[in-house]
Design a protein around this motif. Structure first.
Motif, PDB file in Angstrom:
ATOM      1  N   PRO A 118      26.183  25.750   4.859  1.00 63.29           N
ATOM      2  CA  PRO A 118      25.530  25.960   3.568  1.00 63.29           C
ATOM      3  C   PRO A 118      24.867  27.335   3.489  1.00 63.29           C
ATOM      4  O   PRO A 118      24.426  27.890   4.496  1.00 63.29           O
ATOM      5  N   THR A 119      24.800  27.861   2.280  1.00 66.48           N
ATOM      6  CA  THR A 119      24.179  29.161   2.026  1.00 66.48           C
ATOM      7  C   THR A 119      23.094  29.001   0.972  1.00 66.48           C
ATOM      8  O   THR A 119      23.258  28.254   0.016  1.00 66.48           O
ATOM      9  N   VAL A 120      21.991  29.715   1.172  1.00 66.43           N
ATOM     10  CA  VAL A 120      20.871  29.682   0.226  1.00 66.43           C
ATOM     11  C   VAL A 120      20.590  31.111  -0.214  1.00 66.43           C
ATOM     12  O   VAL A 120      20.544  32.029   0.606  1.00 66.43           O
ATOM     13  N   THR A 121      20.394  31.305  -1.521  1.00 67.99           N
ATOM     14  CA  THR A 121      20.000  32.598  -2.077  1.00 67.99           C
ATOM     15  C   THR A 121      18.483  32.604  -2.229  1.00 67.99           C
ATOM     16  O   THR A 121      17.908  31.694  -2.824  1.00 67.99           O
ATOM     17  N   PHE A 122      17.840  33.630  -1.699  1.00 68.27           N
ATOM     18  CA  PHE A 122      16.384  33.752  -1.757  1.00 68.27           C
ATOM     19  C   PHE A 122      16.041  34.760  -2.855  1.00 68.27           C
ATOM     20  O   PHE A 122      16.213  35.960  -2.683  1.00 68.27           O
ATOM     21  N   ASP A 123      15.555  34.256  -3.987  1.00 71.14           N
ATOM     22  CA  ASP A 123      15.373  35.083  -5.164  1.00 71.14           C
ATOM     23  C   ASP A 123      13.926  35.362  -5.542  1.00 71.14           C
ATOM     24  O   ASP A 123      13.659  35.974  -6.573  1.00 71.14           O
ATOM     25  N   VAL A 124      12.987  34.937  -4.704  1.00 69.44           N
ATOM     26  CA  VAL A 124      11.564  35.167  -4.951  1.00 69.44           C
ATOM     27  C   VAL A 124      10.939  35.701  -3.657  1.00 69.44           C
ATOM     28  O   VAL A 124      11.196  35.152  -2.582  1.00 69.44           O
ATOM     29  N   PRO A 125      10.134  36.764  -3.738  1.00 69.15           N
ATOM     30  CA  PRO A 125       9.514  37.273  -2.513  1.00 69.15           C
ATOM     31  C   PRO A 125       8.481  36.301  -1.951  1.00 69.15           C
ATOM     32  O   PRO A 125       7.856  35.547  -2.701  1.00 69.15           O
ATOM     33  N   GLY A 126       8.329  36.326  -0.629  1.00 66.34           N
ATOM     34  CA  GLY A 126       7.318  35.500   0.016  1.00 66.34           C
ATOM     35  C   GLY A 126       7.775  34.995   1.367  1.00 66.34           C
ATOM     36  O   GLY A 126       8.890  35.270   1.820  1.00 66.34           O
ATOM     37  N   ARG A 127       6.910  34.256   1.990  1.00 62.63           N
ATOM     38  CA  ARG A 127       7.194  33.644   3.287  1.00 62.63           C
ATOM     39  C   ARG A 127       7.769  32.257   3.047  1.00 62.63           C
ATOM     40  O   ARG A 127       7.166  31.437   2.337  1.00 62.63           O
ATOM     41  N   VAL A 128       8.934  32.002   3.660  1.00 64.34           N
ATOM     42  CA  VAL A 128       9.584  30.706   3.534  1.00 64.34           C
ATOM     43  C   VAL A 128       9.649  30.081   4.926  1.00 64.34           C
ATOM     44  O   VAL A 128      10.367  30.562   5.798  1.00 64.34           O
ATOM     45  N   ASP A 129       8.869  29.035   5.129  1.00 63.85           N
ATOM     46  CA  ASP A 129       8.902  28.299   6.395  1.00 63.85           C
ATOM     47  C   ASP A 129      10.026  27.287   6.326  1.00 63.85           C
ATOM     48  O   ASP A 129      10.100  26.498   5.380  1.00 63.85           O
ATOM     49  N   VAL A 130      10.917  27.328   7.329  1.00 67.73           N
ATOM     50  CA  VAL A 130      12.103  26.476   7.352  1.00 67.73           C
ATOM     51  C   VAL A 130      11.999  25.519   8.535  1.00 67.73           C
ATOM     52  O   VAL A 130      11.631  25.926   9.643  1.00 67.73           O
ATOM     53  N   PHE A 131      12.354  24.264   8.292  1.00 71.93           N
ATOM     54  CA  PHE A 131      12.255  23.222   9.321  1.00 71.93           C
ATOM     55  C   PHE A 131      13.540  22.397   9.353  1.00 71.93           C
ATOM     56  O   PHE A 131      14.378  22.494   8.460  1.00 71.93           O
ATOM     57  N   CYS A 132      13.642  21.549  10.362  1.00 77.07           N
ATOM     58  CA  CYS A 132      14.693  20.534  10.433  1.00 77.07           C
ATOM     59  C   CYS A 132      14.001  19.181  10.352  1.00 77.07           C
ATOM     60  O   CYS A 132      13.085  18.900  11.146  1.00 77.07           O
ATOM     61  N   ALA A 133      14.432  18.350   9.419  1.00 79.76           N
ATOM     62  CA  ALA A 133      13.802  17.042   9.229  1.00 79.76           C
ATOM     63  C   ALA A 133      14.059  16.103  10.403  1.00 79.76           C
ATOM     64  O   ALA A 133      13.292  15.175  10.631  1.00 79.76           O
ATOM     65  N   ILE A 134      15.130  16.344  11.145  1.00 77.79           N
ATOM     66  CA  ILE A 134      15.473  15.479  12.280  1.00 77.79           C
ATOM     67  C   ILE A 134      14.763  15.919  13.551  1.00 77.79           C
ATOM     68  O   ILE A 134      14.235  15.098  14.297  1.00 77.79           O
ATOM     69  N   HIS A 135      14.759  17.221  13.789  1.00 76.95           N
ATOM     70  CA  HIS A 135      14.185  17.786  15.014  1.00 76.95           C
ATOM     71  C   HIS A 135      12.908  18.534  14.635  1.00 76.95           C
ATOM     72  O   HIS A 135      12.946  19.700  14.254  1.00 76.95           O
ATOM     73  N   THR A 136      11.793  17.858  14.738  1.00 78.03           N
ATOM     74  CA  THR A 136      10.537  18.342  14.164  1.00 78.03           C
ATOM     75  C   THR A 136       9.960  19.579  14.845  1.00 78.03           C
ATOM     76  O   THR A 136       9.068  20.218  14.288  1.00 78.03           O
ATOM     77  N   LYS A 137      10.456  19.948  16.018  1.00 76.88           N
ATOM     78  CA  LYS A 137       9.969  21.169  16.677  1.00 76.88           C
ATOM     79  C   LYS A 137      10.730  22.413  16.214  1.00 76.88           C
ATOM     80  O   LYS A 137      10.362  23.526  16.572  1.00 76.88           O
ATOM     81  N   MET A 138      11.772  22.210  15.416  1.00 78.74           N
ATOM     82  CA  MET A 138      12.537  23.352  14.909  1.00 78.74           C
ATOM     83  C   MET A 138      11.791  23.979  13.731  1.00 78.74           C
ATOM     84  O   MET A 138      11.477  23.303  12.752  1.00 78.74           O
ATOM     85  N   HIS A 139      11.551  25.282  13.835  1.00 84.10           N
ATOM     86  CA  HIS A 139      10.851  26.016  12.780  1.00 84.10           C
ATOM     87  C   HIS A 139      11.256  27.487  12.850  1.00 84.10           C
ATOM     88  O   HIS A 139      11.395  28.044  13.931  1.00 84.10           O
ATOM     89  N   CYS A 140      11.466  28.079  11.697  1.00 86.16           N
ATOM     90  CA  CYS A 140      11.666  29.521  11.614  1.00 86.16           C
ATOM     91  C   CYS A 140      11.072  30.002  10.303  1.00 86.16           C
ATOM     92  O   CYS A 140      10.663  29.202   9.457  1.00 86.16           O
ATOM     93  N   ILE A 141      11.028  31.319  10.149  1.00 87.19           N
ATOM     94  CA  ILE A 141      10.460  31.927   8.955  1.00 87.19           C
ATOM     95  C   ILE A 141      11.480  32.885   8.362  1.00 87.19           C
ATOM     96  O   ILE A 141      12.041  33.720   9.079  1.00 87.19           O
TER      97      ILE A 141
END
Length: 161
Positions: A118-141
């Motif tokens: 899947p691909t996501v277009t980021f069209d608004v400036p800012g910090r986007v915290d990304v997680f995995c709903a299955i693996h709760t220790k997964m996080h990126c920005i």
């Protein structure tokens, strides 16, 4: 005299200066037991960027990749420009469910394996915290910036912009 000065200031306001900015970044962290400040173990994810103006004419968007491998995102911090696209590649043999509830870009990619990218277009400036709903220790920005003048600090804690 004031009129000439003001006119010169207005004319110079649109001048574009080109050059290179270099520097070192020193990260400090407080030692929990002693309270002393120490050099941080890693500078991973440090981004240096210029603020105060938007990119006026954008020719095209860029495509970046955020990998999911060994139940971790790579890179942990991804700096991009408004309008860029990010592919979320699953390199694991398991399902992931990547999502964000950040104001700048809420999304939910649902459950997917490696066959889908899947691909996501980021069209608004800012910090986007990304997680995995299955693996709760997964996080990126995903750091969505208004212009392309940014760089990630290298392993030697230096940058050139």
């Amino acid at each position: 005299m004031c009129l000439l000065f003001c006119l010169a200031f207005v004319l110079n306001a649109n001048t574009i200066y080109a050059g290179e900015v270099t520097g070192n970044v020193v990260l400090l962290q407080k030692n929990a037991s002693s309270g002393a400040w120490e050099h941080a173990a890693s500078n991973e994810g440090v981004v240096v960027y210029v603020t105060g103006f938007e990119e006026k004419e954008r020719k095209s968007s860029n495509l970046y990749e955020l990998k999911q491998q060994n139940k971790a995102f790579s890179p942990r911090v991804l700096a991009i420009t408004v309008g860029d696209d990010v592919m979320f590649s699953n390199l694991d043999d398991i399902y992931h469910n990547v999502y964000s509830t950040s104001d700048a870009k809420p999304f939910d990619l649902k459950f997917y394996k490696a066959e889908q990218v899947p691909t996501v277009t980021f069209d608004v400036p800012g910090r986007v915290d990304v997680f995995c709903a299955i693996h709760t220790k997964m996080h990126c920005i995903v750091l969505v910036l208004q212009n392309p003048y940014f760089v990630q600090v290298d392993a030697n804690q230096t940058y050139t912009l």
